[in-house]
Design an enzyme around this catalytic site. Structure first.
Site, PDB file in Angstrom:
ATOM      1  N   ILE A   9       1.140  -1.407   0.387  1.00 56.60           N
ATOM      2  CA  ILE A   9      -0.025  -0.130   0.037  1.00 56.60           C
ATOM      3  C   ILE A   9       0.984   1.846   0.215  1.00 56.60           C
ATOM      4  O   ILE A   9       2.128   1.335   0.534  1.00 56.60           O
ATOM      5  CB  ILE A   9      -0.687   0.365   1.645  1.00 56.60           C
ATOM      6  CG1 ILE A   9      -1.934  -1.907   1.719  1.00 56.60           C
ATOM      7  CG2 ILE A   9      -1.938   1.137   1.263  1.00 56.60           C
ATOM      8  CD1 ILE A   9      -2.580  -1.454   3.438  1.00 56.60           C
ATOM      9  N   THR A  10       0.550   2.469  -1.252  1.00 59.04           N
ATOM     10  CA  THR A  10       1.684   3.358  -1.069  1.00 59.04           C
ATOM     11  C   THR A  10       0.852   3.990   0.511  1.00 59.04           C
ATOM     12  O   THR A  10      -0.919   4.781  -0.043  1.00 59.04           O
ATOM     13  CB  THR A  10       1.457   3.860  -2.695  1.00 59.04           C
ATOM     14  OG1 THR A  10       0.398   4.435  -2.917  1.00 59.04           O
ATOM     15  CG2 THR A  10       2.139   2.668  -3.121  1.00 59.04           C
ATOM     16  N   GLY A  11       1.788   5.211   0.261  1.00 58.73           N
ATOM     17  CA  GLY A  11       0.816   6.280   1.196  1.00 58.73           C
ATOM     18  C   GLY A  11       0.093   5.770   2.279  1.00 58.73           C
ATOM     19  O   GLY A  11      -0.914   5.923   3.519  1.00 58.73           O
ATOM     20  N   ALA A  12       0.958   4.989   3.688  1.00 61.42           N
ATOM     21  CA  ALA A  12       0.587   4.168   4.348  1.00 61.42           C
ATOM     22  C   ALA A  12       0.853   4.427   5.195  1.00 61.42           C
ATOM     23  O   ALA A  12       0.477   3.934   6.680  1.00 61.42           O
ATOM     24  CB  ALA A  12       1.388   2.734   3.886  1.00 61.42           C
ATOM     25  N   SER A  14      -0.412   7.507   6.801  1.00 59.27           N
ATOM     26  CA  SER A  14      -1.528   8.052   7.576  1.00 59.27           C
ATOM     27  C   SER A  14      -2.734   8.280   6.549  1.00 59.27           C
ATOM     28  O   SER A  14      -2.726   7.230   5.518  1.00 59.27           O
ATOM     29  CB  SER A  14      -1.873   9.726   7.763  1.00 59.27           C
ATOM     30  OG  SER A  14      -0.713   9.837   6.994  1.00 59.27           O
ATOM     31  N   GLY A  15      -3.632   8.063   6.745  1.00 54.04           N
ATOM     32  CA  GLY A  15      -5.293   8.324   6.042  1.00 54.04           C
ATOM     33  C   GLY A  15      -5.834   6.741   5.731  1.00 54.04           C
ATOM     34  O   GLY A  15      -5.506   6.374   6.583  1.00 54.04           O
ATOM     35  N   TYR A 165      -4.309  18.729 -10.638  1.00 59.80           N
ATOM     36  CA  TYR A 165      -4.733  17.446  -9.822  1.00 59.80           C
ATOM     37  C   TYR A 165      -6.429  16.487 -10.354  1.00 59.80           C
ATOM     38  O   TYR A 165      -5.918  16.244 -10.326  1.00 59.80           O
ATOM     39  CB  TYR A 165      -5.733  17.921  -7.767  1.00 59.80           C
ATOM     40  CG  TYR A 165      -6.447  16.796  -7.076  1.00 59.80           C
ATOM     41  CD1 TYR A 165      -5.519  16.218  -7.267  1.00 59.80           C
ATOM     42  CD2 TYR A 165      -7.302  16.716  -7.263  1.00 59.80           C
ATOM     43  CE1 TYR A 165      -5.686  15.185  -5.917  1.00 59.80           C
ATOM     44  CE2 TYR A 165      -8.135  15.342  -6.055  1.00 59.80           C
ATOM     45  CZ  TYR A 165      -7.094  14.789  -5.945  1.00 59.80           C
ATOM     46  OH  TYR A 165      -7.521  13.708  -4.558  1.00 59.80           O
TER      47      TYR A 165
END
Length: 281
Positions: A9-12, A14-15, A165
């Site tokens: 999982i990328t960006g793991a 937080s959030g 974005y």
């Protein structure tokens, strides 16, 4: 761990990435948490272990704003693991001003799309080595106002938050659709999703692009990261999803996309451009 399913999982740190890590640990996956910062990554790993009651998690350092970092991280993963069952491309950035990555990419297209494009391609062999590999990419309803701004996709002229974005989120879907076509005769599926309006630590809401002030006012109306991650977890774990590829989901249901997101010529052009940008053969 040979028979255990593995998820990356990328960006793991937080959030939604952290929430997804916790959910997949509870589902007895071995979870590789891709994080940019070692201290934040380890803190997130400890939190995930505590909340899930499962200890099979590792932190893999990677800066998605650096092609060298991505290549190094992919190499480390391939050295450590025989296969990859689930890849969740979750990490995302929103920039109110134009910033560039170390490779000179506009930051939103660079991290949100090109970083995941390279990482996914480098891990395809491991996904195909799984019994049934799944690629899940977090996009956004913002894609509906997006376009791929050839010949200036890095927005060197006329930069705008929403413009950049939305372009990156449209790229997520076009990328996913092309993956689904290329992997049609393999054991790997590729799907994208809209998580809904999720309160994150990005400083602005990753779905709407609202700035800090407006984000603070609207925070009570945003769903939690765990709820935002629900569809991604569903796509990762539900047995019925093994035969579905090239779809865009919202609240566990296939949802409509913009006409541009369905444009095969645009998808082909983006794929060719992306390969050139990241230096893939």
């Amino acid at each position: 761990m040979v028979d255990r399913k593995i998820a990356l999982i990328t960006g793991a740190s937080s959030g939604m990435g952290l929430a997804a890590s916790i959910a997949l640990l509870r589902a007895k996956y071995y979870v590789v948490m891709l994080c940019r910062d070692s201290s934040r990554g380890e803190a997130a790993r400890q939190q995930a272990i505590k909340e899930s009651g499962q200890s099979q998690a590792e932190v893999l350092l990677c800066d998605l704003a650096s092609l060298d970092s991505i290549r190094n991280s992919a190499s480390l993963f391939k050295e450590r693991h025989t296969h990859l069952d689930v890849l969740i491309n979750n990490a995302g950035v929103v920039s109110t001003k134009r910033h560039t990555t170390v490779d000179g990419f506009e930051r939103m297209i660079g991290v949100n799309h090109l970083g995941h494009f390279l990482l996914t391609n480098l891990l395809l062999e491991k996904l195909q080595a799984a019994k049934q590999g799944r690629i899940i990419t977090v996009s956004s309803g913002a894609h509906k106002v997006g376009d791929i701004h050839f010949p200036d996709p890095h927005l060197t002229n006329h930069f705008g938050l929403i413009k950049g974005y939305a372009q990156s989120k449209l790229a997520n879907i076009l990328f996913t659709n092309t993956l689904a076509v290329l992997l049609a005769d393999t054991n790997v599926t590729a799907n994208s999703l809209h998580p809904g309006a999720v309160s994150t630590s990005l400083g602005v809401n990753r779905t709407t692009g609202f700035g800090k002030g407006i984000h603070s006012l609207l925070r009570p109306f945003f769903q939690s990261p765990a709820k935002g991650a629900d569809t991604a977890i569903y796509l990762a774990t539900d047995p019925h999803m093994s035969a579905i590829s090239g779809a865009y989901f919202y609240k566990r249901q296939i949802a409509s996309t913009s006409k541009r997101a369905q444009d095969r010529n645009l998808a082909d052009s983006l794929w060719k451009w992306s390969k050139e940008e990241v230096g893939l053969e």
